[in-house]
Design an enzyme around this catalytic site. Structure first.
Site, PDB file in Angstrom:
ATOM      1  N   ARG A  20       0.830  -1.220   0.000  1.00  0.00           N
ATOM      2  CA  ARG A  20       0.000   0.000   0.000  1.00  0.00           C
ATOM      3  C   ARG A  20       0.851   1.250   0.000  1.00  0.00           C
ATOM      4  O   ARG A  20       0.378   2.319  -0.404  1.00  0.00           O
ATOM      5  CB  ARG A  20      -0.992  -0.040   1.174  1.00  0.00           C
ATOM      6  N   GLU A  74       7.744 -10.537  15.516  1.00  0.00           N
ATOM      7  CA  GLU A  74       7.507 -11.095  16.843  1.00  0.00           C
ATOM      8  C   GLU A  74       8.110 -12.509  16.917  1.00  0.00           C
ATOM      9  O   GLU A  74       8.764 -12.878  17.881  1.00  0.00           O
ATOM     10  CB  GLU A  74       6.009 -11.134  17.113  1.00  0.00           C
TER      11      GLU A  74
HETATM   12  P1  AMP Z   1       5.347  -2.368  11.233  1.00  0.00           P
HETATM   13  O1  AMP Z   1       6.620  -2.910  10.666  1.00  0.00           O
HETATM   14  O2  AMP Z   1       4.889  -3.093  12.445  1.00  0.00           O
HETATM   15  O3  AMP Z   1       5.444  -0.862  11.484  1.00  0.00           O
HETATM   16  O4  AMP Z   1       4.204  -2.623  10.181  1.00  0.00           O
HETATM   17  C1  AMP Z   1       4.103  -1.812   9.101  1.00  0.00           C
HETATM   18  C2  AMP Z   1       3.577  -2.508   7.885  1.00  0.00           C
HETATM   19  O5  AMP Z   1       2.547  -3.436   8.168  1.00  0.00           O
HETATM   20  C3  AMP Z   1       3.012  -1.477   6.947  1.00  0.00           C
HETATM   21  O6  AMP Z   1       3.476  -1.754   5.646  1.00  0.00           O
HETATM   22  C4  AMP Z   1       1.507  -1.627   7.074  1.00  0.00           C
HETATM   23  O7  AMP Z   1       0.923  -1.627   5.807  1.00  0.00           O
HETATM   24  C5  AMP Z   1       1.281  -2.958   7.763  1.00  0.00           C
HETATM   25  N1  AMP Z   1       0.451  -2.844   8.972  1.00  0.00           N
HETATM   26  C6  AMP Z   1       0.854  -3.066  10.239  1.00  0.00           C
HETATM   27  N2  AMP Z   1      -0.133  -2.947  11.118  1.00  0.00           N
HETATM   28  C7  AMP Z   1      -1.219  -2.611  10.406  1.00  0.00           C
HETATM   29  C8  AMP Z   1      -2.584  -2.329  10.747  1.00  0.00           C
HETATM   30  N3  AMP Z   1      -3.044  -2.368  12.011  1.00  0.00           N
HETATM   31  N4  AMP Z   1      -3.427  -2.005   9.751  1.00  0.00           N
HETATM   32  C9  AMP Z   1      -2.988  -1.964   8.468  1.00  0.00           C
HETATM   33  N5  AMP Z   1      -1.728  -2.218   8.082  1.00  0.00           N
HETATM   34  C10 AMP Z   1      -0.852  -2.547   9.042  1.00  0.00           C
END
Ligand code: AMP
Length: 177
Positions: free
Chosen positions: A64, A101
């Site tokens: 996205r 995780e």
């Molecule tokens: P992170 O590495 O945990 O910051 O996760 C970021 C990636 O996961 C991004 O590319 C987001 O598109 C996706 N992502 C993580 N959590 C969500 C959420 N609650 N809703 C939508 N997309 C998420």
């Protein structure tokens, strides 16, 4: 284009509980994408925020992040770099691993995507734990680029992702605390 109303933007983000796994509230941006006024205004805000950053390349994170990163790159007059999940890019790749995780994941960019000294802005839809964005920032620095900042449509503040990205400039349009 008329000024954006943040309440309208928040209303266009759909919470989907327990997706893709139990306990996660997924921020579904598809209603937002259906509304060209909201989508266009959000992209304009992001471009305005970094217009004075002399951004030469926008690094957009699969998948996205591509949707937001492409119009932001065009608006800033910058090139577009695709950061993809492992094994998707066809040319020589730079790979950065990051912790999940349980286990690890990796993102890749093409070796020729960043020239030393390039000023790069990282763009994604959601900042959650920050692991993905941190890996993208590392890909920029390992390639010799200069990280101008990181921009997100949505920040899940309760996950403290921005702590991982310090001291880089981290900016988000919508905040959930
Ligand atoms: P992170 O590495 O945990 O910051 O996760 C970021 C990636 O996961 C991004 O590319 C987001 O598109 C996706 N992502 C993580 N959590 C969500 C959420 N609650 N809703 C939508 N997309 C998420």
């Amino acid at each position: 284009m008329n000024q954006i109303n943040l309440d309208d933007l928040y209303a266009a983000i759909r919470d989907v509980p327990d997706f893709p796994t139990p306990g996660v509230v997924f921020k579904d941006i598809t209603p937002f994408l259906l509304n060209s006024h909201l989508f266009g205004n959000a992209v304009s805000r992001l471009i305005e925020e970094f217009r004075r950053g002399n951004v030469e390349k926008v690094l957009a994170i699969e998948s996205r992040g591509f949707i937001l990163g492409a119009p932001v790159a065009l608006g800033l007059g910058a090139g577009l770099i695709l950061a993809r999940k492992e094994g998707k890019l066809p040319w020589e790749r730079r790979r950065v691993e990051y912790a999940l995780e349980y286990g690890t994941d990796a993102i890749e960019i093409h070796m020729d995507a960043i020239e030393p000294g390039d000023r790069v802005l990282v763009v994604d839809d959601v900042l959650a734990t920050g692991g993905t964005a941190q890996a993208a920032a590392r890909a920029v620095s390992e390639a010799g680029g200069e990280l101008v900042g990181l921009a997100f449509l949505i920040e899940l503040g309760f996950l403290n992702g921005r702590d991982k990205l310090q001291p880089a400039r981290t900016w988000s349009l919508l905040h959930y605390d």
